[in-house]
Enzyme design. Sequence first.
Site, PDB file in Angstrom:
ATOM      1  N   HIS A  46       0.870  -1.180   0.000  1.00 26.07           N
ATOM      2  CA  HIS A  46       0.000   0.000   0.000  1.00 26.07           C
ATOM      3  C   HIS A  46       0.906   1.228   0.000  1.00 26.07           C
ATOM      4  CE1 HIS A  46      -3.567  -1.991   2.191  1.00 26.07           C
ATOM      5  NE2 HIS A  46      -2.599  -2.885   2.288  1.00 26.07           N
ATOM      6  N   TYR A 214      -5.677  -7.326  -1.651  1.00 24.83           N
ATOM      7  CA  TYR A 214      -5.901  -6.168  -2.529  1.00 24.83           C
ATOM      8  C   TYR A 214      -5.340  -6.410  -3.921  1.00 24.83           C
ATOM      9  CZ  TYR A 214      -1.186  -5.076  -0.631  1.00 24.83           C
ATOM     10  OH  TYR A 214       0.120  -5.124  -0.219  1.00 24.83           O
TER      11      TYR A 214
END
Length: 381
Positions: A46, A214
């Site tokens: 991220h 993700y």
Amino acid sequence: MKTPRIAIVGAGLGGACTASLLQKAGFHVDVFEQAPVFSRLGAGIHMGPNVMKIFRRMGIEDAAVDMGSKPDFWMSRDGVTGDYLSRIPLGEFALREYGAAYITIHRGDLHALQISTLQPGTLHFGKHLTNVVDDGSGIDLFFQDGARFRADIVIGADGINSCVREALLGPEKPNYSGWVAHRALIQGSDLKRFNAEFEPCVKWWTKDRHMMVYFTTSSRDEYYFVTGVPHPAWDFQGPSVPSSQEEMREAFAGYHPIVQTLIDCTTDISKWPLLNRNPLPLWSRGRMALLGDACHPMKPHMAQGGAMAIEDGAMLTRCLVETGLQDYTTAFKLYEANRRERASRVQGVSNANTWLRTPEDPAWVFAYDIYAEPLQSGMAA
Ligand code: FAD
């Protein structure tokens, strides 16, 4: 007169950004990396708005946004029932409220982008630092292949087992946290076989373990999971070992059907020990300073370890610009005074693994703009 030189040890996420920012600020920087070459290892990462503002300075913000997935929310869900525990708005909300995008991206793609910003010929691969000696008027770096380099200052961006940290503080193994992380990439084409909704950024939680999932590309053709699972001792050699679907099924028995589907989709799974250290008593001495995991490693559960390394590099650059390289002593004090509190706070929250599990305001992390903060006096360090 001889040009003052900065040597950075380690071209990971922190070292590469620091080198780039220092070079852009006009410093002469050489980076020494032990790896013979970088490859696209199977992992995602991220990058929050706090880091994207630094990428803006490096000229790679737009490229990173184009490459990565832009989730509209960070979802936290009960691992068993699937109930939503929190929905943290990102997407347009992040652009508006935090001043930049929130992306999830393949780590190798991001790293290659960072490396592309370095001045040609300044990144030296295959250079494993074995010793560093500060003689008061300069600092010598010694490498495993017999090479030697003299610099004015050395920045240790060489990760959790930092050789520069050892030169400052003596040998000490990192602490094994008692948790491991499984990591795997899943091809989007494999997901299409299942009639299920795979959310762009979701963390599945139960009391003592979790799975964070993700997409790693803008086209969302690659999905990634990383876990945190208790494991009594790390008794394997090397940084990681292979895991298996069987092990995952056992670790996540009883978890939601989507998690089971993800395990079914995955064959190539690796398992990593999660290591950390207690806060260091000093971040610099003489001509050496530390950043990133060399300085404040943490369990990765807040997805901010790399971000803190990059923020460190941006702040260290800012301080060196402020004082000039000759006055590196003041620069290092300023750097620590402006980084220790924030990096330690993130380290604590990340180790506790509470981040965004329930509704909370993440602005103190995401809205932070390292260039907008007034510099605090180095006297505090
Ligand atoms: P590193 O990235 O470890 O780089 C150190 C570099 O130094 C390496 O290239 C290494 O080869 C080199 N080196 C080491 N020793 C020597 C030597 N003696 N001589 C020369 N070179 C040397 N962070 C996030 O921000 N977001 C996330 O989503 C995220 N997810 C994570 C998931 C997992 C499972 C893990 C384990 C970590 C995660 N992190 C995340 C944390 C992040 O990976 C680290 O905090 C980050 O990589 C630290 O960057 P660094 O540059 O300090 O060190």
